[in-house]
Design a protein around this motif. Structure first.
Motif, PDB file in Angstrom:
ATOM      1  N   ALA A 307       0.816  -1.212   0.000  1.00  0.00           N
ATOM      2  CA  ALA A 307       0.000   0.000   0.000  1.00  0.00           C
ATOM      3  C   ALA A 307       0.852   1.266   0.000  1.00  0.00           C
ATOM      4  O   ALA A 307       0.541   2.232  -0.704  1.00  0.00           O
ATOM      5  CB  ALA A 307      -0.951  -0.011   1.195  1.00  0.00           C
ATOM      6  N   VAL A 308       1.909   1.297   0.771  1.00  0.00           N
ATOM      7  CA  VAL A 308       2.749   2.495   0.828  1.00  0.00           C
ATOM      8  C   VAL A 308       3.323   2.802  -0.545  1.00  0.00           C
ATOM      9  O   VAL A 308       3.269   3.944  -1.029  1.00  0.00           O
ATOM     10  CB  VAL A 308       3.889   2.310   1.860  1.00  0.00           C
ATOM     11  CG1 VAL A 308       4.911   3.431   1.730  1.00  0.00           C
ATOM     12  CG2 VAL A 308       3.311   2.284   3.276  1.00  0.00           C
ATOM     13  N   ASN A 309       3.869   1.798  -1.193  1.00  0.00           N
ATOM     14  CA  ASN A 309       4.477   2.021  -2.501  1.00  0.00           C
ATOM     15  C   ASN A 309       3.446   2.346  -3.574  1.00  0.00           C
ATOM     16  O   ASN A 309       3.695   3.173  -4.466  1.00  0.00           O
ATOM     17  CB  ASN A 309       5.289   0.794  -2.909  1.00  0.00           C
ATOM     18  CG  ASN A 309       6.567   0.642  -2.100  1.00  0.00           C
ATOM     19  OD1 ASN A 309       7.027   1.600  -1.471  1.00  0.00           O
ATOM     20  ND2 ASN A 309       7.134  -0.545  -2.095  1.00  0.00           N
ATOM     21  N   LEU A 310       2.290   1.716  -3.508  1.00  0.00           N
ATOM     22  CA  LEU A 310       1.251   2.017  -4.498  1.00  0.00           C
ATOM     23  C   LEU A 310       0.675   3.416  -4.298  1.00  0.00           C
ATOM     24  O   LEU A 310       0.339   4.094  -5.275  1.00  0.00           O
ATOM     25  CB  LEU A 310       0.147   0.966  -4.461  1.00  0.00           C
ATOM     26  CG  LEU A 310       0.424  -0.262  -5.342  1.00  0.00           C
ATOM     27  CD1 LEU A 310      -0.514  -1.401  -4.992  1.00  0.00           C
ATOM     28  CD2 LEU A 310       0.292   0.088  -6.827  1.00  0.00           C
ATOM     29  N   ARG A 311       0.586   3.876  -3.042  1.00  0.00           N
ATOM     30  CA  ARG A 311       0.145   5.260  -2.830  1.00  0.00           C
ATOM     31  C   ARG A 311       1.132   6.235  -3.457  1.00  0.00           C
ATOM     32  O   ARG A 311       0.733   7.229  -4.083  1.00  0.00           O
ATOM     33  CB  ARG A 311      -0.032   5.547  -1.331  1.00  0.00           C
ATOM     34  CG  ARG A 311      -1.294   4.914  -0.734  1.00  0.00           C
ATOM     35  CD  ARG A 311      -1.674   5.538   0.608  1.00  0.00           C
ATOM     36  NE  ARG A 311      -0.674   5.337   1.632  1.00  0.00           N
ATOM     37  CZ  ARG A 311      -0.630   4.283   2.456  1.00  0.00           C
ATOM     38  NH1 ARG A 311      -1.541   3.324   2.352  1.00  0.00           N
ATOM     39  NH2 ARG A 311       0.317   4.186   3.373  1.00  0.00           N
ATOM     40  N   ALA A 312       2.414   5.960  -3.324  1.00  0.00           N
ATOM     41  CA  ALA A 312       3.426   6.832  -3.928  1.00  0.00           C
ATOM     42  C   ALA A 312       3.310   6.807  -5.453  1.00  0.00           C
ATOM     43  O   ALA A 312       3.415   7.849  -6.115  1.00  0.00           O
ATOM     44  CB  ALA A 312       4.824   6.391  -3.504  1.00  0.00           C
ATOM     45  N   ALA A 313       3.071   5.631  -6.024  1.00  0.00           N
ATOM     46  CA  ALA A 313       2.945   5.515  -7.479  1.00  0.00           C
ATOM     47  C   ALA A 313       1.690   6.216  -7.985  1.00  0.00           C
ATOM     48  O   ALA A 313       1.701   6.868  -9.033  1.00  0.00           O
ATOM     49  CB  ALA A 313       2.936   4.047  -7.888  1.00  0.00           C
ATOM     50  N   HIS A 314       0.576   6.088  -7.235  1.00  0.00           N
ATOM     51  CA  HIS A 314      -0.647   6.798  -7.610  1.00  0.00           C
ATOM     52  C   HIS A 314      -0.443   8.306  -7.541  1.00  0.00           C
ATOM     53  O   HIS A 314      -0.915   9.051  -8.408  1.00  0.00           O
ATOM     54  CB  HIS A 314      -1.800   6.384  -6.681  1.00  0.00           C
ATOM     55  CG  HIS A 314      -2.499   5.139  -7.100  1.00  0.00           C
ATOM     56  ND1 HIS A 314      -3.858   5.072  -7.298  1.00  0.00           N
ATOM     57  CD2 HIS A 314      -2.028   3.890  -7.360  1.00  0.00           C
ATOM     58  CE1 HIS A 314      -4.189   3.850  -7.660  1.00  0.00           C
ATOM     59  NE2 HIS A 314      -3.103   3.107  -7.687  1.00  0.00           N
ATOM     60  N   ALA A 315       0.262   8.778  -6.506  1.00  0.00           N
ATOM     61  CA  ALA A 315       0.506  10.214  -6.366  1.00  0.00           C
ATOM     62  C   ALA A 315       1.316  10.738  -7.545  1.00  0.00           C
ATOM     63  O   ALA A 315       1.039  11.821  -8.086  1.00  0.00           O
ATOM     64  CB  ALA A 315       1.231  10.501  -5.052  1.00  0.00           C
ATOM     65  N   ALA A 316       2.313   9.969  -7.976  1.00  0.00           N
ATOM     66  CA  ALA A 316       3.120  10.380  -9.129  1.00  0.00           C
ATOM     67  C   ALA A 316       2.277  10.408 -10.396  1.00  0.00           C
ATOM     68  O   ALA A 316       2.406  11.309 -11.231  1.00  0.00           O
ATOM     69  CB  ALA A 316       4.307   9.435  -9.296  1.00  0.00           C
ATOM     70  N   GLN A 317       1.384   9.436 -10.538  1.00  0.00           N
ATOM     71  CA  GLN A 317       0.502   9.401 -11.705  1.00  0.00           C
ATOM     72  C   GLN A 317      -0.436  10.610 -11.705  1.00  0.00           C
ATOM     73  O   GLN A 317      -0.659  11.243 -12.740  1.00  0.00           O
ATOM     74  CB  GLN A 317      -0.322   8.110 -11.697  1.00  0.00           C
ATOM     75  CG  GLN A 317      -1.200   7.897 -12.915  1.00  0.00           C
ATOM     76  CD  GLN A 317      -0.401   7.590 -14.155  1.00  0.00           C
ATOM     77  OE1 GLN A 317       0.318   6.604 -14.219  1.00  0.00           O
ATOM     78  NE2 GLN A 317      -0.519   8.417 -15.171  1.00  0.00           N
ATOM     79  N   GLU A 318      -0.969  10.945 -10.550  1.00  0.00           N
ATOM     80  CA  GLU A 318      -1.882  12.087 -10.446  1.00  0.00           C
ATOM     81  C   GLU A 318      -1.175  13.398 -10.749  1.00  0.00           C
ATOM     82  O   GLU A 318      -1.801  14.341 -11.250  1.00  0.00           O
ATOM     83  CB  GLU A 318      -2.507  12.141  -9.051  1.00  0.00           C
ATOM     84  CG  GLU A 318      -3.540  11.058  -8.796  1.00  0.00           C
ATOM     85  CD  GLU A 318      -4.192  11.188  -7.436  1.00  0.00           C
ATOM     86  OE1 GLU A 318      -3.941  12.191  -6.738  1.00  0.00           O
ATOM     87  OE2 GLU A 318      -4.960  10.277  -7.056  1.00  0.00           O
ATOM     88  N   ALA A 319       0.120  13.485 -10.469  1.00  0.00           N
ATOM     89  CA  ALA A 319       0.858  14.726 -10.709  1.00  0.00           C
ATOM     90  C   ALA A 319       0.959  15.045 -12.192  1.00  0.00           C
ATOM     91  O   ALA A 319       1.144  16.209 -12.576  1.00  0.00           O
ATOM     92  CB  ALA A 319       2.253  14.635 -10.101  1.00  0.00           C
TER      93      ALA A 319
END
Length: 331
Positions: A307-319
């Protein structure tokens, strides 16, 4: 074998900055149906659809697992499976109507699965299926281009996941002049390295940058662009779009008889489940990768599907500034 497995999902649509926006879960191991492969997932990638579904489809407290790209090894097969057997290394994008790939074991219909390219590890392979299928279907199913097709193709967002593979396929498999769009030096160079003949700035004046116009446009960002398309596309040209902006008004395209095509990679698994077309596309793309004709679009690798890593990946995608694809490898 354990009756449960690790997965990452969400129970409510929350901002990605909320620790509960994606959660580590323990869920039952799914049993394969007739045409299903049960795949042990080694790597997954993150796509805009992950962010879109998480933000816009609230599961009402029930866990929903996202993920629409995977590379892994077949563990078990359904009674009617003919294309694969346990031990096969595979890659695929799955179906939006089923639980996603962010889980240790995942069920997928064999008819939308291909054998993983032998020249790529699992992480590099997981970057490609959804974008390669989208790009291939856009070029060859929607626009109906062939190896002898000529003219000019404009690829908007060419440094993104789909754009980066579409540029490669168009350059290698057609006679088109391929023009990408990018707005930063690093993304411009990335697009040129994928094979684009030239790059223009999508934040600039496109008609001024494209004297003489183009014949085809690939559009992941169509909102507010229809008047521009009407200017830059030559008579009888075409657009293929993968987004769905609200209130889209296409009338400005009529004067030049410009065609508009929708591309949704999930159409076949949703509406034509008996088709093996995506299996065949992934097989052809794997051959191109193993020949060195097509490169993986992996640019960021994160070790650990959690979950921690996927949240970071989602945040990068949203940027919205990502170049290429982000992949997570290993549970």
């Amino acid at each position: 074998m354990s009756e449960t497995m690790r997965a990452v999902g969400y129970r409510a649509s929350l901002p990605i900055t909320d620790p509960s926006s994606l959660l580590d879960l323990e869920v039952p191991v799914p049993a394969p149906g007739d045409h299903d492969l049960q795949v042990r997932v080694h790597a997954v990638s993150v796509n805009p659809v992950d962010v879109k579904v998480r933000a816009g489809s609230d599961p009402g407290g029930e866990p929903r697992i996202l993920g629409f790209d995977a590379a892994g090894v077949v563990e078990n097969v359904g009674a009617s499976v003919t294309l694969f057997q346990p031990g096969d290394e595979v890659w695929y994008a799955g179906s939006i109507a089923r639980p996603g790939t962010n889980s240790e074991l995942h069920l997928v219909d064999e008819r939308i699965v291909g054998r993983k390219p032998q020249s790529l590890d699992f992480a590099a392979a997981a970057a490609l299926p959804l974008t390669a299928l989208t790009a291939w279907e856009s070029l060859f199913d929607r626009l109906r281009l062939t190896s002898s097709s000529r003219g000019r193709l404009l690829v908007l967002g060419a440094a993104g996941g789909v754009g980066a593979i579409l540029v490669q396929l168009a350059r290698q498999l057609t006679d088109l002049e391929v023009i990408g769009t990018a707005s930063r030096p690093e993304s411009t160079q990335y697009v040129l390295d994928r094979g684009a003949h030239s790059v223009v700035d999508h934040h600039g004046d496109l008609p001024a940058q494209l004297p003489g116009g183009v014949d085809y446009v690939f559009s992941p960002h169509s909102a507010g662009m229809i008047d521009t398309f009407a200017q830059i596309i030559r008579p009888y040209g075409a657009v293929v779009a993968i987004d769905e902006p609200q209130g889209l008004e296409l009338t400005p395209l009529k004067s030049k008889s410009i065609a508009w095509h929708w591309e949704l990679m999930f159409t076949r698994p949703l509406h034509d489940p008996g088709s093996t077309a995506q299996h065949e596309i992934l097989t052809q793309v794997a051959a191109l990768v193993d020949k060195g004709t097509v490169q993986s679009t992996l640019t960021t690798r994160i070790n650990g599907i959690n979950a921690v890593n996927l949240r970071a990946a989602h945040a990068a995608q949203e940027a919205g500034t990502a170049v290429g694809k982000t992949v997570l490898a290993g549970f």
